[in-house]
Design a protein around this motif. Structure first.
Motif, mmCIF file in Angstrom:
data_model
loop_
_atom_site.group_PDB
_atom_site.id
_atom_site.type_symbol
_atom_site.label_atom_id
_atom_site.label_comp_id
_atom_site.label_asym_id
_atom_site.label_seq_id
_atom_site.Cartn_x
_atom_site.Cartn_y
_atom_site.Cartn_z
ATOM 1 N N ASN A 168 -27.342 -63.397 12.739
ATOM 2 C CA ASN A 168 -26.030 -64.106 12.467
ATOM 3 C C ASN A 168 -25.050 -63.936 11.488
ATOM 4 N N PRO A 169 -24.153 -63.088 11.592
ATOM 5 C CA PRO A 169 -23.579 -62.914 10.389
ATOM 6 C C PRO A 169 -23.087 -63.989 9.336
ATOM 7 N N ALA A 170 -22.883 -65.105 10.093
ATOM 8 C CA ALA A 170 -22.396 -66.221 9.129
ATOM 9 C C ALA A 170 -23.454 -66.672 8.284
ATOM 10 N N TYR A 171 -24.734 -66.362 8.707
ATOM 11 C CA TYR A 171 -25.908 -67.156 7.845
ATOM 12 C C TYR A 171 -25.990 -66.380 6.505
ATOM 13 N N PHE A 172 -25.359 -65.007 6.349
ATOM 14 C CA PHE A 172 -25.445 -64.237 5.495
ATOM 15 C C PHE A 172 -24.088 -64.243 4.616
ATOM 16 N N GLY A 173 -23.307 -65.014 5.080
ATOM 17 C CA GLY A 173 -21.780 -65.051 4.520
ATOM 18 C C GLY A 173 -20.730 -63.936 4.684
ATOM 19 N N LEU A 174 -21.167 -63.289 5.966
ATOM 20 C CA LEU A 174 -20.365 -62.168 6.218
ATOM 21 C C LEU A 174 -19.560 -62.442 7.684
ATOM 22 N N ASP A 175 -18.586 -61.548 8.011
ATOM 23 C CA ASP A 175 -17.908 -61.823 9.200
ATOM 24 C C ASP A 175 -18.537 -60.940 10.613
ATOM 25 N N SER A 176 -18.971 -59.934 10.411
ATOM 26 C CA SER A 176 -19.420 -59.367 11.453
ATOM 27 C C SER A 176 -20.885 -58.711 11.364
ATOM 28 N N SER A 178 -21.934 -55.787 12.134
ATOM 29 C CA SER A 178 -21.825 -54.605 11.566
ATOM 30 C C SER A 178 -21.927 -54.595 9.915
ATOM 31 N N ASP A 179 -21.601 -55.774 9.364
ATOM 32 C CA ASP A 179 -21.572 -55.656 7.876
ATOM 33 C C ASP A 179 -22.866 -56.059 7.424
ATOM 34 N N ILE A 180 -24.038 -56.520 7.894
ATOM 35 C CA ILE A 180 -25.462 -56.484 7.604
ATOM 36 C C ILE A 180 -26.076 -55.520 7.382
ATOM 37 N N PRO A 181 -26.643 -54.961 6.274
ATOM 38 C CA PRO A 181 -27.516 -53.747 6.291
ATOM 39 C C PRO A 181 -28.741 -53.565 7.039
ATOM 40 N N GLU A 182 -29.207 -52.610 7.331
ATOM 41 C CA GLU A 182 -30.228 -52.249 8.120
ATOM 42 C C GLU A 182 -31.707 -52.885 7.575
ATOM 43 N N LEU A 183 -31.593 -53.170 6.164
ATOM 44 C CA LEU A 183 -32.712 -53.830 5.376
ATOM 45 C C LEU A 183 -32.118 -54.696 4.566
ATOM 46 N N VAL A 184 -32.446 -56.031 4.659
ATOM 47 C CA VAL A 184 -32.171 -57.173 3.647
ATOM 48 C C VAL A 184 -33.393 -57.434 2.686
ATOM 49 N N PRO A 216 -44.678 -69.909 6.664
ATOM 50 C CA PRO A 216 -44.071 -69.447 8.148
ATOM 51 C C PRO A 216 -42.635 -70.015 8.338
ATOM 52 N N LEU A 217 -41.884 -69.214 9.256
ATOM 53 C CA LEU A 217 -40.546 -69.521 9.422
ATOM 54 C C LEU A 217 -40.573 -70.480 10.537
ATOM 55 N N ALA A 218 -39.883 -71.699 10.404
ATOM 56 C CA ALA A 218 -39.757 -72.765 11.419
ATOM 57 C C ALA A 218 -38.655 -72.022 12.496
ATOM 58 N N ASP A 219 -38.897 -72.750 13.865
ATOM 59 C CA ASP A 219 -37.975 -72.172 15.084
ATOM 60 C C ASP A 219 -36.405 -72.738 14.305
ATOM 61 N N ALA A 220 -36.321 -73.736 13.944
ATOM 62 C CA ALA A 220 -34.993 -74.205 13.566
ATOM 63 C C ALA A 220 -34.347 -73.229 12.496
ATOM 64 N N LEU A 221 -35.118 -72.672 11.319
ATOM 65 C CA LEU A 221 -34.462 -71.855 10.486
ATOM 66 C C LEU A 221 -34.012 -70.425 11.486
ATOM 67 N N LEU A 222 -34.863 -70.137 12.342
ATOM 68 C CA LEU A 222 -34.684 -68.937 12.893
ATOM 69 C C LEU A 222 -33.390 -69.046 13.888
ATOM 70 N N GLU A 223 -33.106 -70.053 14.229
ATOM 71 C CA GLU A 223 -32.010 -70.484 15.158
ATOM 72 C C GLU A 223 -30.615 -70.229 14.146
ATOM 73 N N ASP A 224 -30.836 -70.603 12.763
ATOM 74 C CA ASP A 224 -29.761 -70.369 11.983
ATOM 75 C C ASP A 224 -29.509 -68.864 11.884
ATOM 76 N N ILE A 225 -30.783 -68.125 11.451
ATOM 77 C CA ILE A 225 -30.404 -66.757 11.095
ATOM 78 C C ILE A 225 -29.975 -65.897 12.338
ATOM 79 N N PHE A 226 -30.325 -66.279 13.547
ATOM 80 C CA PHE A 226 -30.347 -65.538 14.477
ATOM 81 C C PHE A 226 -28.910 -66.016 15.461
ATOM 82 N N SER A 227 -28.078 -65.343 16.024
ATOM 83 C CA SER A 227 -26.966 -65.928 16.804
ATOM 84 C C SER A 227 -27.604 -65.639 18.317
ATOM 85 N N VAL A 228 -28.491 -64.663 18.585
ATOM 86 C CA VAL A 228 -29.039 -64.542 19.705
ATOM 87 C C VAL A 228 -30.693 -64.164 19.389
ATOM 88 N N ARG A 229 -31.413 -65.043 20.241
ATOM 89 C CA ARG A 229 -32.873 -64.811 19.998
ATOM 90 C C ARG A 229 -33.461 -64.895 21.523
#
Length: 315
Positions: A168-176, A178-184, A216-229
């Motif tokens: 989810n680009p919005a989680y990283f403060g980005l617009d798209s 493609s703006d997210i690098p392959e490694l964060v 461990p990463l909670a499912d609620a957090l993963l829902e924020d990090i990902f737009s599609v899971r």
């Protein structure tokens, strides 16, 4: 006064050669691998911090040698076996022609005077002249008779989360996307819940991502990090020691006889490569101690004798 990270692995090797490998386990990585000469302190310090977090899930306070190994694993020239690195272990087992007992744990190891008796969770007993422990003892409850003594060591748990989907680009403060690098990569900050996120595989419409975290990463957090899971796999992995310089070591010979411990080496550094070196050295040590004088040589191996001082130097 600024700090600069040593420029490449040649600089690191040169520095280690001057000081000696053991000394690099007595000091923290930030002191061993960063020199006070460049005004770009923040950049150098944070780059090293990100690298140690990705490779060991820990900060620049790990030992200098572990930090150097982290740097070695961050450059080019890395490789993997097509189909999975597990094939390396499988190939070695097949070539050794050993009898492998899967899904069977050892509960106790007793020295009976001339042999070791190994008792398993399936109620079976095995007698052997030489016993080699090739797994970290820190979180196991194997009973040794006579009892052994090793320094306490905490293992660093890495939580590996594999997600097929889209970030989810919005989680990283980005617009798209493609703006997210392959490694964060991240530094050790309380409000950042993961050490790193990387693309493991690209599919036609989505990706498979690998996330390392210290909790461990909670499912609620993963829902924020990902737009599609689409699919999620979580693994709690006791991955490596929690490094804390100066390091102390368990003995390679646990009882002064023929009970050996490969994983004592992991307090220096923990990788597949260093574990292979430790295993080979244990094999050499066994051969040397079982015979009054063993000359074991090949194109890449030196000869060894029963002289304990020479063995210490070589091993």
């Amino acid at each position: 006064m600024g700090w600069t990270l040593q420029s490449d692995d040649k600089d690191v090797r040169r520095g280690i050669g001057k000081r000696g490998i053991v000394s690099y386990t007595h000091s923290r990585a930030c002191h061993c691998l960063i020199s006070k000469s460049n005004p770009e302190k923040t950049l150098s310090f944070f780059v090293l911090h990100v690298i140690t977090r990705i490779n060991y899930g820990q900060s620049v306070n790990i030992s200098g040698l572990a930090g150097a190994v982290s740097l070695a694993g961050s450059g080019g020239g890395l490789w993997s076996v097509e189909g999975g690195n597990w094939q390396m272990a499988a190939g070695l087992i097949n070539r050794s022609e050993v009898v492998l007992h899967l899904h069977e744990e050892i509960e106790s190891i007793s020295y009976l005077g001339d042999v070791y008796e190994l008792n398993s969770t399936k109620g079976k007993s095995y007698n052997c002249q030489v016993a080699v422990v090739a797994t970290p003892l820190d979180e196991l409850n194997i009973i040794f008779d006579p009892a052994i003594s090793i320094p306490p060591r905490k293992l660093q748990h890495t939580y590996a989360t594999f997600v097929r989907g889209l970030l989810n680009p919005a989680y990283f403060g980005l617009d798209s996307l493609s703006d997210i690098p392959e490694l964060v990569g991240t530094t050790e900050t309380a409000d950042v819940p993961f050490s790193s996120i990387s693309i493991l595989k690209q599919h036609e419409k989505d990706m498979t991502y690998k996330i390392f975290s210290c909790e461990p990463l909670a499912d609620a957090l993963l829902e924020d990090i990902f737009s599609v899971r689409v699919e999620t796999i979580k693994i709690n992995w006791a991955a490596y020691p929690h490094y804390q310089a100066p390091e102390t070591y368990a003995p390679f010979i646990l009882d002064g006889k023929h009970l050996y411990y490969v994983n004592a080496f992991e307090n220096a550094a923990s990788t597949m490569e260093t574990s292979a070196v430790a295993a080979e050295n244990i094999a050499r040590l066994i051969l040397s101690r079982l015979s009054q004088q063993v000359h074991y040589s090949s194109t890449n191996l030196k000869s060894f004798t029963s002289d304990s001082s020479k063995l210490h130097v070589e091993l």
